[in-house]
Design an enzyme around this catalytic site. Sequence first.
Site, PDB file in Angstrom:
ATOM      1  N   PHE A 145       5.396   2.429  -6.806  1.00 39.59           N
ATOM      2  CA  PHE A 145       4.878   2.858  -8.104  1.00 39.59           C
ATOM      3  C   PHE A 145       3.373   3.042  -7.968  1.00 39.59           C
ATOM      4  O   PHE A 145       2.635   2.087  -7.760  1.00 39.59           O
ATOM      5  CB  PHE A 145       5.177   1.870  -9.240  1.00 39.59           C
ATOM      6  N   ASP A 230      -2.915   0.456  -2.023  1.00 37.97           N
ATOM      7  CA  ASP A 230      -2.989   0.557  -3.482  1.00 37.97           C
ATOM      8  C   ASP A 230      -2.965  -0.868  -4.035  1.00 37.97           C
ATOM      9  O   ASP A 230      -1.916  -1.484  -4.161  1.00 37.97           O
ATOM     10  CB  ASP A 230      -1.817   1.384  -4.032  1.00 37.97           C
ATOM     11  N   LYS A 259      -6.963  -1.237 -13.009  1.00 40.67           N
ATOM     12  CA  LYS A 259      -6.561  -2.317 -13.927  1.00 40.67           C
ATOM     13  C   LYS A 259      -7.648  -3.363 -14.173  1.00 40.67           C
ATOM     14  O   LYS A 259      -8.523  -3.154 -14.995  1.00 40.67           O
ATOM     15  CB  LYS A 259      -5.273  -2.955 -13.411  1.00 40.67           C
TER      16      LYS A 259
HETATM   17  C1  LIG Z   1       0.318  -0.199  -7.862  1.00 40.45           C
HETATM   18  C2  LIG Z   1      -0.042   0.706  -8.997  1.00 40.45           C
HETATM   19  N1  LIG Z   1      -0.661   1.861  -8.738  1.00 40.45           N
HETATM   20  C3  LIG Z   1      -1.022   2.700  -9.720  1.00 40.45           C
HETATM   21  C4  LIG Z   1      -0.744   2.420 -11.039  1.00 40.45           C
HETATM   22  C5  LIG Z   1      -1.160   3.390 -12.118  1.00 40.45           C
HETATM   23  O1  LIG Z   1      -2.192   2.889 -12.893  1.00 40.45           O
HETATM   24  P1  LIG Z   1      -2.512   3.536 -14.333  1.00 40.45           P
HETATM   25  O2  LIG Z   1      -1.380   3.154 -15.240  1.00 40.45           O
HETATM   26  O3  LIG Z   1      -3.817   2.907 -14.742  1.00 40.45           O
HETATM   27  O4  LIG Z   1      -2.615   5.006 -14.132  1.00 40.45           O
HETATM   28  C6  LIG Z   1      -0.103   1.222 -11.355  1.00 40.45           C
HETATM   29  C7  LIG Z   1       0.233   0.911 -12.759  1.00 40.45           C
HETATM   30  O5  LIG Z   1       1.062   0.089 -13.058  1.00 40.45           O
HETATM   31  C8  LIG Z   1       0.265   0.342 -10.311  1.00 40.45           C
HETATM   32  O6  LIG Z   1       0.891  -0.790 -10.565  1.00 40.45           O
END
Ligand SMILES: Cc1ncc(COP(=O)(O)O)c(C=O)c1O
Length: 404
Positions: A145, A230, A259
Amino acid sequence: MTTVEFRTPDALAEAERWTAHNYHPLPVVVAEAEGAWVTDVDGRRYLDFLAGYSALNFGHRHPGLIAAAHAQLDRVTLTSRAFVHDQFADFCRGLAELCGKELVLPMNTGAEAVETAIKVARKWGYRVKGVADERAEIIVAAGNFHGRTTTIVSFSTDPEARADFGPYTPGFVVVPYGDLEAVRKAITPNTVAVLMEPIQGEAGVLVPPAGFFAGVRELCTEQNVLMIADEIQSGLGRTGRTFAIEHDEVVPDMYVLGKALGGGIVPVSAVAADRSVLGVLRPGEHGSTFGGNPLACAVGAEVVRLLATGEFQERSARLGAHLHAGLEALIGKGVVGVRGRGLWAGVDIDPLLMTGRQACERLAERGVLAKDTHGSTIRLAPPLVVTEKDLDHALFQLAAILSS
Ligand SMILES: Cc1ncc(COP(=O)(O)O)c(C=O)c1O
């Protein structure tokens, strides 16, 4: 007898009435929050065990972060990157130092930071590695994700996230998460990056086998491929270290952050890498009106200062051990599996008892807010300011819903 009028049902109906149905929230309407606790419109208090999917690592309205935001609101909030402002360098230097990298590029949301990493990796592939035009490949993991943009959902393996949003962006190769041999086989001369979550959050807080990321690091170095971590959900103290990838004693070529970087106040994301990687970008090739704005930088710099003390990482490691011991004790008592690190846990509820959604609804009735992932798995990620007493309270309520 007086009848008590609850505001929650009307507030829920009104929220549903005016919005696209792209979320299925728990029936709770939050009005106020502080630390690890929120209060709803009817005055009921809940322990927040989701913490905005790790966006609230420092708790709701952390005093230092709120003070930094207030101070900046009174000075200047937005310039765009067309001008430089006086908060920019402080934030970027602090974050670069925290990451041990030479440069950072600030954006807003997590998905934007992931998009940034993809663009940088592709350009690095063409201009530095010498991959033929339009041929760059990025290896990603099944169950990933990374956000919701059209390019990112193109390499999602979750039909809910992906179906009906094509045509999809090419250039991604999906391998099973944690399978080093599969990564090795997937690498071709056109591979520019391996992009993975050190722990897969949305997939259910999946921790890869020991040695997996050390192996990925070795392969990437050997094959001249960028390793991109990530850390949007796993990073910034959540697992007991600043970055979850540190548990594997690995340093990626690029960190992708978001976040908690915004302190639960504003969206702040960034990528961090050395000049040999991030230096490929030239003016006009990438950017964002709001990325690196003064308010974001003031809050982000304070987040970096909080992390530099090590206090939150230490809390997460210590309290995480307490949380995991409590969850392990529920195995065989309605829980069939527990995974995670620090104050982050994926808990598999016995599917014969209830779904993850039902578990979260019952927990909410008992004043604990958590979120289901797939099937009967729930995810626990309290703010790192949570106390041992709070953890015991949540564990007690979890045991109660499993035994009633
Ligand atoms: C590992 C990871 N990458 C990217 C994202 C995307 O972040 P955003 O919702 O701020 O676009 C999330 C969101 O849950 C995430 O958990």
